[in-house]
Design a protein around this motif. Structure first.
Motif, PDB file in Angstrom:
ATOM      1  N   ILE A  69       0.863  -1.178  -0.035  1.00  0.00           N
ATOM      2  CA  ILE A  69      -0.075   0.106   0.070  1.00  0.00           C
ATOM      3  C   ILE A  69       1.067   1.242  -0.190  1.00  0.00           C
ATOM      4  O   ILE A  69       2.141   1.279   0.518  1.00  0.00           O
ATOM      5  N   HIS A  93      -3.434   4.786  -1.109  1.00  0.00           N
ATOM      6  CA  HIS A  93      -3.619   5.022  -2.634  1.00  0.00           C
ATOM      7  C   HIS A  93      -3.355   3.678  -3.305  1.00  0.00           C
ATOM      8  O   HIS A  93      -2.608   3.128  -2.746  1.00  0.00           O
ATOM      9  N   ASP A  94      -4.204   3.487  -4.285  1.00  0.00           N
ATOM     10  CA  ASP A  94      -3.846   2.255  -5.117  1.00  0.00           C
ATOM     11  C   ASP A  94      -2.544   2.568  -6.111  1.00  0.00           C
ATOM     12  O   ASP A  94      -2.836   3.561  -6.826  1.00  0.00           O
ATOM     13  N   LYS A  97      -3.499   0.780 -10.404  1.00  0.00           N
ATOM     14  CA  LYS A  97      -4.378   1.576 -11.335  1.00  0.00           C
ATOM     15  C   LYS A  97      -3.385   2.641 -12.095  1.00  0.00           C
ATOM     16  O   LYS A  97      -3.485   2.426 -13.550  1.00  0.00           O
TER      17      LYS A  97
END
Length: 153
Positions: A69, A93-94, A97
């Motif tokens: 992460i 946050h990812d 993506k």
């Protein structure tokens, strides 16, 4: 221009002053496949990965980070200020993506050795050859010790 855009300027200026599209093109014509390994998946590492892929789409870029992460440091100001509604989920946050969007590889593992002569990075989950190595390790936090009211939910 937003405040976050201002924070990006030093990274962009450094990247463009050190490596421009012309120098990348020269390297690519000499090598069959240019491989860039970026150690660190924070602001600096992810910015480099994105910019490299935008400059040269056929370059292989791999980002290595030990954590699955990504937590944003600037959001800590809200936690320190005890602003209501800021939780663990607000600051994570990812990474997947953007990796899919800009077509770079994402690898989770801790780096334990870098062989500069052989141009290899060794991690707890594999090894990677590189043409260029970018080090952007960031800093490490002990969230529970720093924030006594830390809520992991």
């Amino acid at each position: 221009m937003q405040r976050r855009d201002i924070l990006k300027l030093p990274f962009i200026a450094l990247a463009t002053s050190q490596l421009n599209a012309n120098s990348i093109d020269k390297v690519i014509t000499k090598n069959t496949k240019t491989k860039v390994v970026v150690i660190g998946g924070g602001f600096g590492g992810l910015t480099f990965a994105k910019k490299f892929k935008l400059l040269q789409k056929d370059m292989e870029v791999t980002v290595i980070d030990k954590n699955e992460i990504f937590m944003t440091g600037p959001m800590f100001n809200l936690m320190i200020g005890e602003i209501d509604g800021v939780t663990f989920n607000t600051i994570i946050h990812d990474r997947v993506k953007p990796a899919l969007k800009y077509n770079y590889n994402l690898h989770y593992g801790e780096v334990y050795k870098i062989d500069r002569v052989a141009k290899k990075v060794y991690t707890t989950n594999g090894e990677f050859d590189y043409t260029y190595l970018i080090l952007s390790p960031g800093i490490d936090y002990n969230y529970e010790a720093q924030f006594p009211k830390w809520d992991k939910t």
